[in-house]
Design an enzyme around this catalytic site. Structure first.
Site, short mmCIF file in Angstrom:
data_model
loop_
_atom_site.label_atom_id
_atom_site.label_comp_id
_atom_site.label_asym_id
_atom_site.label_seq_id
_atom_site.Cartn_x
_atom_site.Cartn_y
_atom_site.Cartn_z
CG ASP A 1 -3.19 4.35 -2.08
OD1 ASP A 1 -2.65 3.27 -2.04
OD2 ASP A 1 -4.17 4.59 -1.46
CG ASP B 1 -2.01 1.14 1.22
OD1 ASP B 1 -2.04 1.96 0.39
OD2 ASP B 1 -2.16 1.56 2.40
#
Lengths: 43, 329
Positions: free
Chosen positions: B218, B32
């Site tokens: 992201d 992440d």
């Protein structure tokens, strides 16, 4: 010095809930903001 | 922040395997770049969500050290509390010693019980991590574990559970993309946040970014997130209608829908409708959601998630603080 990590594509929360026989109704009432993740004062 | 109906329970996530401890205990984690902490479920946690996942047992690891500190970690889809500890983390053949990580104490059932992955491995800048502790990327660099201070993501256009793509730590694979790499400088070394100069729907420039927009790259987010103030006009331009399952369009009209263009570093990156419209069991949904959170400096904020990154191989350059995009193979 270089590694490759294979990524698996998981199921959605909805799919997992269906498999477990959980009623989905309440998911439709979930509210939020995806940008909340990027608010530093919330970290 | 305006709270609107969430649709991310309809989205899939991509994750890979790491190990923690001696002997190693295995976990599936979301890689992440939108957060900076590493955490996994632990035997300290007794909530159902933890019971449904692999849990780290510190008493079974000879290299574990505890830290008497607890924190709450916040994500877009929920929050959890963790206790901090140190242990050895193994990723493939790379061994990172004395890595700080969170051992979950409590995880809410929604959504954690229903997620296919166990924990999250944050890859953002240290400034958004728990203060005073090194991120995994920092430790990998300090321990000279990476050939180059770079990591990159590839997402398959036809993902499956066994192979959805890969994350490459320490380099890039030119076979996974074509053409030149377009580089965009990071505007604030917290998130992998870049400038978006213009956004066009088909041939029409919107001028929504005439005062500047920011986009966070992201992989821990799935959809394309649009600043809330533009959402209504965007949906109108696409002819999409709101439903319980998001913003739907007629599947037969998808081929004639406009291509979206992001102008980044002076170049236009196209996103065709075949990429931004998701076909969920015969229902065609525009893969977007909105945020009312602006960038820290006030610009409208976009989030370029998996949906965008399926189209563009992404390179995160830690040495030069820039993000690279190239047409995905």
């Amino acid at each position: 010095g270089m590694v490759r990590i294979p990524l698996r594509k998981g199921r959605s929360v909805q799919e997992v809930m269906r498999e477990k026989g959980v009623p989905e109704g309440f998911l439709k009432n979930l509210r939020g903001d995806p940008g909340r993740k990027y608010q530093l004062n919330k970290s | 922040v305006a709270y609107e109906p969430l649709t991310n329970y309809l989205d899939s996530f991509y994750f890979g395997e790491i190990s923690i401890g001696t002997p190693p205990q295995n976990f599936l984690v979301l890689f992440d770049p939108g957060s900076a902490n590493l955490w996994v479920p632990s035997t300290y946690c007794q909530t159902p969500a933890c019971g449904n996942h692999a849990r780290f047992n510190p008493s079974l690891s000879s290299t574990f050290s505890s830290i008497d500190v607890t924190y709450t970690l916040c994500y877009g889809f929920g929050d959890l509390s963790v206790a901090l500890g140190y242990d050895t983390v193994t990723i493939q053949n790379i061994i990172i010693r004395n890595q700080e990580f969170g051992l979950s104490l409590s995880e809410p059932s929604t959504p954690f019980y229903y997620l296919d992955f166990d924990g999250i491995l944050g890859m953002a800048y240290p400034g958004i991590g728990i203060s005073g502790y090194n991120t995994l990327m920092q430790n990998m660099l300090q321990q000279s574990q990476l050939a180059e201070p770079i990591f990159s993501f590839y997402y398959s256009r036809n993902p499956t559970y066994s192979y959805g793509g890969e994350v490459i730590l320490g380099g890039v694979d030119p076979q996974l993309y074509s053409g030149e790499v377009l580089w965009a400088p990071v505007v604030q070394e917290l998130y992998w946040k870049i400038s978006i100069e213009e956004f066009s729907i088909g041939l029409s420039a919107t001028s929504w970014c005439s005062q500047g927009c920011h986009g966070i790259v992201d992989t821990g987010s799935f959809r394309l997130t649009i600043p809330g103030q533009f959402m209504s006009a965007f949906l109108q331009a696409l002819g999409a209608e709101e439903s319980d399952y998001g913003f739907i369009v007629n599947c037969s009209s998808v081929p004639s829908m406009p291509t979206l263009y992001f102008t980044i570093s002076g170049a236009q990156l196209p996103l065709p409708p075949s990429v931004y419209v998701l076909n969920n069991d015969g229902t065609c949904v525009v893969g977007v959601e909105s945020t009312y959170v602006p960038s820290a400096s006030g610009q409208p904020l976009w989030i370029l998630g998996n949906l965008f990154l399926r189209q563009y191989y992404s390179i995160f350059d830690l040495a030069n603080n820039r993000v690279g995009f190239a047409q995905s193979a």
